[in-house]
Write a protein that holds these residues in place. Structure first.
Motif, PDB file in Angstrom:
ATOM      1  N   THR A  58       0.840  -1.190   0.000  1.00  0.00           N
ATOM      2  CA  THR A  58       0.000   0.000   0.000  1.00  0.00           C
ATOM      3  C   THR A  58       0.876   1.240   0.000  1.00  0.00           C
ATOM      4  O   THR A  58       1.770   1.369   0.838  1.00  0.00           O
ATOM      5  N   ASN A  59       0.602   2.137  -0.937  1.00  0.00           N
ATOM      6  CA  ASN A  59       1.333   3.393  -1.104  1.00  0.00           C
ATOM      7  C   ASN A  59       2.803   3.116  -1.417  1.00  0.00           C
ATOM      8  O   ASN A  59       3.338   2.071  -1.058  1.00  0.00           O
ATOM      9  N   ILE A  60       3.412   4.053  -2.134  1.00  0.00           N
ATOM     10  CA  ILE A  60       4.818   3.867  -2.479  1.00  0.00           C
ATOM     11  C   ILE A  60       5.531   5.209  -2.559  1.00  0.00           C
ATOM     12  O   ILE A  60       4.989   6.174  -3.085  1.00  0.00           O
ATOM     13  N   GLN A  61       6.700   5.224  -1.995  1.00  0.00           N
ATOM     14  CA  GLN A  61       7.646   6.316  -2.169  1.00  0.00           C
ATOM     15  C   GLN A  61       8.954   5.663  -2.579  1.00  0.00           C
ATOM     16  O   GLN A  61       9.326   4.612  -2.051  1.00  0.00           O
ATOM     17  N   ILE A  62       9.620   6.269  -3.540  1.00  0.00           N
ATOM     18  CA  ILE A  62      10.901   5.752  -4.011  1.00  0.00           C
ATOM     19  C   ILE A  62      11.885   6.907  -4.012  1.00  0.00           C
ATOM     20  O   ILE A  62      11.574   7.986  -4.501  1.00  0.00           O
ATOM     21  N   ARG A  63      13.068   6.636  -3.483  1.00  0.00           N
ATOM     22  CA  ARG A  63      14.129   7.635  -3.577  1.00  0.00           C
ATOM     23  C   ARG A  63      15.473   6.927  -3.679  1.00  0.00           C
ATOM     24  O   ARG A  63      15.688   5.860  -3.107  1.00  0.00           O
ATOM     25  N   GLU A  64      16.346   7.561  -4.445  1.00  0.00           N
ATOM     26  CA  GLU A  64      17.706   7.059  -4.566  1.00  0.00           C
ATOM     27  C   GLU A  64      18.439   7.398  -3.277  1.00  0.00           C
ATOM     28  O   GLU A  64      18.245   8.469  -2.713  1.00  0.00           O
ATOM     29  N   GLU A  65      19.255   6.463  -2.801  1.00  0.00           N
ATOM     30  CA  GLU A  65      20.005   6.753  -1.588  1.00  0.00           C
ATOM     31  C   GLU A  65      21.358   6.071  -1.598  1.00  0.00           C
ATOM     32  O   GLU A  65      21.583   5.106  -2.325  1.00  0.00           O
ATOM     33  N   THR A  66      22.228   6.583  -0.769  1.00  0.00           N
ATOM     34  CA  THR A  66      23.530   5.973  -0.561  1.00  0.00           C
ATOM     35  C   THR A  66      23.314   4.684   0.225  1.00  0.00           C
ATOM     36  O   THR A  66      22.589   4.694   1.219  1.00  0.00           O
ATOM     37  N   PRO A  67      23.903   3.569  -0.229  1.00  0.00           N
ATOM     38  CA  PRO A  67      23.672   2.298   0.468  1.00  0.00           C
ATOM     39  C   PRO A  67      24.099   2.359   1.937  1.00  0.00           C
ATOM     40  O   PRO A  67      25.213   2.750   2.245  1.00  0.00           O
ATOM     41  N   SER A  68      23.191   1.959   2.809  1.00  0.00           N
ATOM     42  CA  SER A  68      23.489   1.876   4.237  1.00  0.00           C
ATOM     43  C   SER A  68      24.277   0.586   4.496  1.00  0.00           C
ATOM     44  O   SER A  68      24.396  -0.278   3.621  1.00  0.00           O
ATOM     45  N   GLU A  69      24.770   0.440   5.694  1.00  0.00           N
ATOM     46  CA  GLU A  69      25.471  -0.789   6.078  1.00  0.00           C
ATOM     47  C   GLU A  69      24.539  -1.990   5.939  1.00  0.00           C
ATOM     48  O   GLU A  69      24.943  -3.070   5.480  1.00  0.00           O
ATOM     49  N   GLU A  70      23.258  -1.801   6.309  1.00  0.00           N
ATOM     50  CA  GLU A  70      22.260  -2.868   6.187  1.00  0.00           C
ATOM     51  C   GLU A  70      22.138  -3.332   4.737  1.00  0.00           C
ATOM     52  O   GLU A  70      22.143  -4.534   4.456  1.00  0.00           O
ATOM     53  N   VAL A  71      22.066  -2.389   3.805  1.00  0.00           N
ATOM     54  CA  VAL A  71      21.932  -2.735   2.389  1.00  0.00           C
ATOM     55  C   VAL A  71      23.210  -3.398   1.883  1.00  0.00           C
ATOM     56  O   VAL A  71      23.157  -4.389   1.157  1.00  0.00           O
ATOM     57  N   ARG A  72      24.355  -2.889   2.270  1.00  0.00           N
ATOM     58  CA  ARG A  72      25.624  -3.500   1.844  1.00  0.00           C
ATOM     59  C   ARG A  72      25.721  -4.951   2.330  1.00  0.00           C
ATOM     60  O   ARG A  72      26.189  -5.824   1.595  1.00  0.00           O
ATOM     61  N   GLU A  73      25.250  -5.223   3.547  1.00  0.00           N
ATOM     62  CA  GLU A  73      25.246  -6.589   4.068  1.00  0.00           C
ATOM     63  C   GLU A  73      24.299  -7.475   3.261  1.00  0.00           C
ATOM     64  O   GLU A  73      24.633  -8.618   2.944  1.00  0.00           O
ATOM     65  N   MET A  74      23.110  -6.961   2.928  1.00  0.00           N
ATOM     66  CA  MET A  74      22.162  -7.742   2.121  1.00  0.00           C
ATOM     67  C   MET A  74      22.744  -8.031   0.746  1.00  0.00           C
ATOM     68  O   MET A  74      22.589  -9.141   0.223  1.00  0.00           O
ATOM     69  N   LEU A  75      23.408  -7.055   0.133  1.00  0.00           N
ATOM     70  CA  LEU A  75      24.027  -7.273  -1.174  1.00  0.00           C
ATOM     71  C   LEU A  75      25.137  -8.307  -1.094  1.00  0.00           C
ATOM     72  O   LEU A  75      25.272  -9.150  -1.980  1.00  0.00           O
ATOM     73  N   ALA A  76      25.923  -8.276  -0.031  1.00  0.00           N
ATOM     74  CA  ALA A  76      26.999  -9.253   0.150  1.00  0.00           C
ATOM     75  C   ALA A  76      26.437 -10.662   0.284  1.00  0.00           C
ATOM     76  O   ALA A  76      26.942 -11.607  -0.319  1.00  0.00           O
ATOM     77  N   VAL A  77      25.375 -10.817   1.061  1.00  0.00           N
ATOM     78  CA  VAL A  77      24.732 -12.121   1.243  1.00  0.00           C
ATOM     79  C   VAL A  77      24.160 -12.623  -0.088  1.00  0.00           C
ATOM     80  O   VAL A  77      24.154 -13.817  -0.367  1.00  0.00           O
ATOM     81  N   ALA A  78      23.711 -11.690  -0.936  1.00  0.00           N
ATOM     82  CA  ALA A  78      23.135 -12.057  -2.234  1.00  0.00           C
ATOM     83  C   ALA A  78      24.205 -12.390  -3.270  1.00  0.00           C
ATOM     84  O   ALA A  78      23.883 -12.642  -4.429  1.00  0.00           O
TER      85      ALA A  78
END
Length: 122
Positions: A58-78
Motif C-alpha cells: 500500500t502506497n509507495i515512495q521511491i528515492r535514490e540513496e547511498t547504500p546503508s550498512e544494512e543494504v551492503r550486508e544484504m548485497l553481500a549475502v546475495a
C-alpha cells in the motif's frame, strides 16, 4: 499520459509487482484503476540486479540513496551483484520497506486498463 524519469516518486494506492523480465532486468510495479484512483500508475525500474520487496503493498515512495550498512550486508549475502552503473533505491509505504538495485526508475500515470501494456515498456 506522462512518463517521468525520476530519482524520487510518491504515489498512493494498492500496488503490486506486476512483472519482471530477466533478460533486460525490468521490474514493473503497477497500481490498477480503482474507485479511489481513476488512473493507472506504472513504475519501471530498469537494469535491476537485486531486489528485496513485498509482492503487494500500500502506497509507495521511491528515492535514490547511498547504500546503508544494512543494504551492503544484504548485497553481500546475495553474492555481491554488479553495482557499476546501478543505484540503490529505497522503496517504502504504509508498513513496509524494500530496496532495489537498478540503473534507473521511470513513472507513468495513464488511463490504461488492467491488462493493457505499459507505456514504459517498448
Amino acid at each position: 499520459m506522462s512518463v517521468h524519469m525520476s530519482k524520487e516518486i510518491n504515489s498512493e494506492g494498492q500496488f503490486a509487482v506486476w512483472s519482471f523480465t530477466i533478460g533486460h532486468g525490468r521490474l514493473l510495479l503497477r497500481r490498477t484503476k480503482s474507485e479511489d484512483h481513476p488512473t493507472r500508475v506504472d513504475i519501471l525500474l530498469k537494469d535491476v540486479g537485486w531486489m528485496s520487496l513485498p509482492l503487494n503493498f500500500t502506497n509507495i515512495q521511491i528515492r535514490e540513496e547511498t547504500p546503508s550498512e544494512e543494504v551492503r550486508e544484504m548485497l553481500a549475502v546475495a553474492g555481491g551483484p554488479r553495482e557499476t552503473g546501478r543505484k540503490v533505491f529505497l522503496l517504502f509505504g504504509s508498513g513496509w520497506r524494500g530496496y532495489v538495485l537498478a540503473a534507473v526508475v521511470a513513472f507513468c500515470e495513464d488511463d490504461g486498463d488492467y491488462n493493457d501494456p505499459s507505456a514504459l515498456i517498448e
